[in-house]
Design a protein around this motif. Structure first.
Motif, PDB file in Angstrom:
ATOM      1  N   UNK A  56      61.781  32.177  40.490  1.00 32.13           N
ATOM      2  CA  UNK A  56      62.117  32.519  41.613  1.00 32.13           C
ATOM      3  C   UNK A  56      62.264  31.193  42.203  1.00 32.13           C
ATOM      4  N   UNK A  57      61.697  29.962  41.845  1.00 31.19           N
ATOM      5  CA  UNK A  57      61.194  29.085  42.285  1.00 31.19           C
ATOM      6  C   UNK A  57      62.780  28.357  41.661  1.00 31.19           C
ATOM      7  N   UNK A  58      63.143  27.911  40.995  1.00 31.69           N
ATOM      8  CA  UNK A  58      63.714  27.997  40.294  1.00 31.69           C
ATOM      9  C   UNK A  58      64.975  28.284  40.890  1.00 31.69           C
ATOM     10  N   UNK A  80      73.351  37.064  38.923  1.00 32.90           N
ATOM     11  CA  UNK A  80      72.973  36.980  38.026  1.00 32.90           C
ATOM     12  C   UNK A  80      71.231  36.258  38.517  1.00 32.90           C
ATOM     13  N   UNK A  81      71.209  36.125  39.888  1.00 29.43           N
ATOM     14  CA  UNK A  81      69.439  35.612  40.059  1.00 29.43           C
ATOM     15  C   UNK A  81      68.222  36.388  40.080  1.00 29.43           C
ATOM     16  N   UNK A  82      69.617  38.100  40.380  1.00 30.89           N
ATOM     17  CA  UNK A  82      68.487  39.220  40.638  1.00 30.89           C
ATOM     18  C   UNK A  82      68.290  39.643  39.159  1.00 30.89           C
ATOM     19  N   UNK A  83      69.222  39.428  38.607  1.00 30.13           N
ATOM     20  CA  UNK A  83      69.530  40.229  36.754  1.00 30.13           C
ATOM     21  C   UNK A  83      68.525  39.113  35.814  1.00 30.13           C
ATOM     22  N   UNK A  84      68.030  37.796  36.096  1.00 30.04           N
ATOM     23  CA  UNK A  84      67.179  37.282  35.578  1.00 30.04           C
ATOM     24  C   UNK A  84      65.978  37.206  36.035  1.00 30.04           C
ATOM     25  N   UNK A  85      65.010  36.894  37.821  1.00 29.36           N
ATOM     26  CA  UNK A  85      64.515  37.598  37.976  1.00 29.36           C
ATOM     27  C   UNK A  85      64.004  39.406  37.580  1.00 29.36           C
ATOM     28  N   UNK A  86      64.593  40.124  37.585  1.00 28.87           N
ATOM     29  CA  UNK A  86      63.859  41.167  37.086  1.00 28.87           C
ATOM     30  C   UNK A  86      63.422  41.611  35.746  1.00 28.87           C
ATOM     31  N   UNK A  87      64.510  40.900  34.711  1.00 27.61           N
ATOM     32  CA  UNK A  87      63.592  39.925  33.339  1.00 27.61           C
ATOM     33  C   UNK A  87      62.920  40.158  33.421  1.00 27.61           C
ATOM     34  N   UNK A  88      62.639  38.889  34.006  1.00 27.46           N
ATOM     35  CA  UNK A  88      61.481  37.887  34.028  1.00 27.46           C
ATOM     36  C   UNK A  88      59.867  39.031  34.164  1.00 27.46           C
ATOM     37  N   UNK A  89      60.625  39.180  35.427  1.00 31.73           N
ATOM     38  CA  UNK A  89      59.594  40.372  36.158  1.00 31.73           C
ATOM     39  C   UNK A  89      58.793  40.951  35.054  1.00 31.73           C
ATOM     40  N   UNK A  90      60.112  42.132  33.526  1.00 37.24           N
ATOM     41  CA  UNK A  90      59.638  43.250  33.708  1.00 37.24           C
ATOM     42  C   UNK A  90      59.147  42.842  32.419  1.00 37.24           C
ATOM     43  N   UNK A 127      67.176  27.755  51.132  1.00 35.04           N
ATOM     44  CA  UNK A 127      66.206  27.759  50.060  1.00 35.04           C
ATOM     45  C   UNK A 127      65.373  28.503  50.253  1.00 35.04           C
ATOM     46  N   UNK A 128      64.635  28.213  51.192  1.00 32.58           N
ATOM     47  CA  UNK A 128      62.641  28.577  51.505  1.00 32.58           C
ATOM     48  C   UNK A 128      63.632  29.820  51.443  1.00 32.58           C
ATOM     49  N   UNK A 129      63.955  30.783  52.184  1.00 34.41           N
ATOM     50  CA  UNK A 129      64.488  32.696  52.837  1.00 34.41           C
ATOM     51  C   UNK A 129      64.351  32.817  51.152  1.00 34.41           C
ATOM     52  N   UNK A 130      65.299  32.374  49.983  1.00 41.16           N
ATOM     53  CA  UNK A 130      65.941  32.489  48.659  1.00 41.16           C
ATOM     54  C   UNK A 130      64.802  32.511  48.213  1.00 41.16           C
ATOM     55  N   UNK A 131      63.928  31.928  47.732  1.00 39.29           N
ATOM     56  CA  UNK A 131      62.510  31.643  47.175  1.00 39.29           C
ATOM     57  C   UNK A 131      61.219  32.979  47.608  1.00 39.29           C
ATOM     58  N   UNK A 132      61.024  33.572  49.187  1.00 41.56           N
ATOM     59  CA  UNK A 132      60.681  34.256  49.809  1.00 41.56           C
ATOM     60  C   UNK A 132      61.339  35.703  49.218  1.00 41.56           C
TER      61      UNK A 132
END
Length: 207
Positions: free
Chosen positions: A45-47, A24-34, A160-165
């Motif tokens: 990503x910060x969220x 789900x994390x990857x899917x939402x970041x992909x959707x928002x990026x595009x 948390x920081x690694x996830x954000x990066x």
């Protein structure tokens, strides 16, 4: 801290494979990026990273034990998470064809509020039972009960920081004009594809 180095390295490796796996994390970041552009995706990503802190906090407080022992509590979390993912999926399925070919170059026209982008990423991660299971196993099986709370909190802060990066890196790559233009050629079909993925993830979360 050096006496916990082996434990930290094990956690870092496990976390990397967990955060890099499609979900789900990857899917939402992909959707928002595009759809929304780089800035919006970075806030999303910060969220996601803030959602990590939720899992870490309840593990440190011992709530993870309650979730592991209470089937009703864990099922409630699953259903809420599934409903939220399904809602986003349905919204994506309702996407209409883009009639403005120049909109891909106009990020501002597609930007939603940064607070909403932050909340999207946060809710997707915080309500993700897959993340709950990961942190539950991490804090009960990998991290020793004798490890001080301050060290465990450090582990959580690192994740948390690694996830954000990681997701910020993906946001930068996926929001490049060439990448966005490629996906925008299919426009609403891409949105609907992401919608199907989100609904499938919702079903998988519940089942």
């Amino acid at each position: 801290m050096f006496i916990y180095l082996d434990e930290f390295l094990l956690i870092a490796v496990a976390h990397f494979f967990a955060v890099a796996s499609p979900g789900p994390d990857f899917a939402i970041v992909l959707k928002q990026s595009v759809q929304r552009g780089r800035t919006n995706a970075l806030w999303t990503s910060a969220g996601v990273a803030l959602g990590i802190l939720v899992h870490v906090t309840y593990c440190l407080l011992g709530v993870a034990i309650l979730l592991s022992q209470s089937e009703a509590a864990f099922n409630a979390l699953k259903y809420v998470a599934g409903a939220y993912l399904a809602y986003m999926g349905i919204q994506a399925l309702r996407a209409k064809a883009n009639t403005d070919p120049q909109s891909v170059n106009n990020e501002q026209s597609q930007v939603e509020s940064y607070g909403l982008a932050l909340r999207r990423g946060f809710l997707v991660n915080a309500l993700n039972p897959k993340a709950t299971l990961f942190f539950l196993s991490l804090f009960t099986l990998v991290i020793s009960a004798e490890t001080p709370s301050v060290v465990q909190a450090f582990y959580g802060g690192y994740m948390a920081v690694a996830t954000w990066l990681w997701f910020s890196f993906l946001s930068i790559v996926l929001s490049k004009q060439a990448v966005r233009a490629f996906f925008h050629k299919a426009g609403h079909w891409f949105d609907r594809g992401i919608g199907i993925i989100l609904i499938a993830l919702a079903v998988r979360v519940v089942i």
